[in-house]
Design an enzyme around this catalytic site. Sequence first.
Site, short mmCIF file in Angstrom:
data_model
loop_
_atom_site.label_atom_id
_atom_site.label_comp_id
_atom_site.label_asym_id
_atom_site.label_seq_id
_atom_site.Cartn_x
_atom_site.Cartn_y
_atom_site.Cartn_z
N LYS A 58 0.83 -1.21 0.00
CA LYS A 58 0.00 0.00 0.00
C LYS A 58 0.86 1.26 0.00
O LYS A 58 0.61 2.21 -0.76
CB LYS A 58 -0.90 0.01 1.23
CG LYS A 58 -1.71 1.31 1.40
CD LYS A 58 -2.49 1.33 2.69
CE LYS A 58 -1.69 1.82 3.87
NZ LYS A 58 -1.75 3.29 4.06
N ASN A 59 1.89 1.29 0.84
CA ASN A 59 2.68 2.50 0.99
C ASN A 59 3.61 2.76 -0.19
O ASN A 59 4.25 3.81 -0.25
CB ASN A 59 3.49 2.45 2.29
CG ASN A 59 2.60 2.58 3.52
OD1 ASN A 59 1.47 3.09 3.43
ND2 ASN A 59 3.08 2.13 4.66
N ARG A 99 -4.07 10.38 4.61
CA ARG A 99 -2.95 11.31 4.70
C ARG A 99 -2.08 11.32 3.44
O ARG A 99 -1.53 12.36 3.07
CB ARG A 99 -2.09 10.95 5.91
CG ARG A 99 -0.94 11.90 6.07
CD ARG A 99 -0.17 11.69 7.35
NE ARG A 99 0.89 12.66 7.40
CZ ARG A 99 0.73 13.92 7.74
NH1 ARG A 99 -0.45 14.36 8.05
NH2 ARG A 99 1.75 14.76 7.74
N CYS A 132 -4.94 8.26 9.82
CA CYS A 132 -5.02 7.64 11.15
C CYS A 132 -4.66 8.65 12.25
O CYS A 132 -3.76 9.46 12.09
CB CYS A 132 -4.07 6.45 11.24
SG CYS A 132 -4.63 5.00 10.36
N ARG A 166 1.67 14.57 12.49
CA ARG A 166 2.55 14.26 11.36
C ARG A 166 2.51 15.48 10.44
O ARG A 166 1.89 15.45 9.38
CB ARG A 166 2.09 12.99 10.65
CG ARG A 166 2.17 11.76 11.54
CD ARG A 166 1.95 10.48 10.78
NE ARG A 166 0.55 10.31 10.42
CZ ARG A 166 0.09 9.27 9.75
NH1 ARG A 166 0.90 8.32 9.35
NH2 ARG A 166 -1.19 9.16 9.46
N ASP A 207 5.15 0.54 11.92
CA ASP A 207 3.93 -0.14 11.48
C ASP A 207 3.85 -1.59 11.95
O ASP A 207 2.84 -2.26 11.72
CB ASP A 207 3.80 -0.08 9.95
CG ASP A 207 3.27 1.26 9.47
OD1 ASP A 207 2.87 2.08 10.32
OD2 ASP A 207 3.25 1.49 8.25
N VAL A 266 8.69 6.97 16.80
CA VAL A 266 8.32 7.63 15.55
C VAL A 266 7.08 8.48 15.71
O VAL A 266 7.04 9.64 15.29
CB VAL A 266 8.14 6.58 14.43
CG1 VAL A 266 7.73 7.25 13.12
CG2 VAL A 266 9.42 5.78 14.23
N ARG A 307 -8.20 -0.24 5.07
CA ARG A 307 -7.33 0.76 4.44
C ARG A 307 -5.97 0.17 4.09
O ARG A 307 -5.27 0.71 3.22
CB ARG A 307 -7.14 1.97 5.36
CG ARG A 307 -8.39 2.81 5.57
CD ARG A 307 -8.10 4.06 6.38
NE ARG A 307 -6.95 4.76 5.83
CZ ARG A 307 -5.84 5.05 6.51
NH1 ARG A 307 -5.73 4.72 7.78
NH2 ARG A 307 -4.85 5.68 5.93
#
Length: 419
Positions: A22-23, A93, A117, A122, A306, A328, A398
């Site tokens: 996904k990222n 985002r 989220c 961020r 994650d 993080v 998601r």
Amino acid sequence: MARIQIAGGRPLDGTVEVSGAKNAVLPILMASLLTDQPCGLSGVPHLKDVTTTMELLGQMGVEISLGDCFRVEMCARELAGDTAPYELVKTMRASILVLGPLLARQGVAKVSLPGGCAIGARPVDLHLKGLKAMGADIHVDAGYIVARAERLKGARVVLDTATVTGTENIMMAATLADGTTVIDNAAQEPEVVDLAECLITMGADISGHGTNTITITGRQRLDGYDYKVLPDRIEAGTFLVAAAMTGGRVRTTNARPDTLDAVLGKLEEAGAEISIGEDWIELDMGGRRPKAVDVTTAPYPGFPTDMQAQFTALNAIAEGTGVVRETVFENRFMHVQELQRLGADIRLQGNAVIIRGVEKLTGAPLMATDLRASACLVLAGLVAEGMTIVDRVYHIDRGYENIEEKLRQLGADIRRLTR
């Protein structure tokens, strides 16, 4: 609203195919805005964030069609506008990633301040700082970032923190800038590298990706791309943790072991036997209870934030006491209270949780609060005695493609409920 119901107590066993990352998919889809030529992306997972991205691109005039085998065809021949509206951006985002390509391609971009989220602040100030260094005029008006530049100029951009989306936004913008851009303290995540490799197939001049210094020499124009996205390392890691927690054996195919060194090391420390091939990872727990491990999240190649929630769940049923530190994001322990409802012995202490493993968890109704927290609660449900119901699973949709179907093929007693 959908819920996931799990009857725990079954060891997972079998093989599961990992979906595209996904990222990595989201920024590569956004990169189609950089060119008027056709683009094709394979390995695209069916996820809510992907659907939102395609809807956003469609509103901007990108022609989109779905092909066979998880493939998306796109062409941004003529852009219909310069605005990414709040209605779409608020849910995801990563929508901020249209800012750099739009600005570089047509000299103006208007993007709503993003949502996503609720895992802490961020800020996008590093994105804006980088684009300003490249000559953009930027201001915020009524909740929208408004950026203008006749043509961006190459510049040296020093990021205060190694932001993934900030690196990606600046890198995409720099591909069409006049001159050479150097990004210092760049993010090194595999998803950043995948985007860079895709941009290179488009004709971009990029070097240093995968290190903390990326150099981009701008071009007048870019070609289209035909690219296959890399496998999702977080999905692969999640299934491997599920196998470890249940004492089972799981092989993940379409996986990249080289992107999961920190996670695999911690799983071996927990007592798992790990075998790897070029495109697969197998974990065998042999029916054993995992051992508690200490984890500290950090930017790649450190332990991924994650995967923090999943290892919190693993420690909850492990032998011994483990400490999980989150460096993080400052608000990423919202799953702790839900795990406590299952009987987990967890104490929150600043940016860390101290977890004393218990022999058993007991099923209960739970509520997901963000994407990775929802995966953590599903994993806990797999080992809890009795029935666990996880509510608000739109979060999990998601980032995980058909998670209940994939877990069911591994032997889990899990199903989706609709009210």
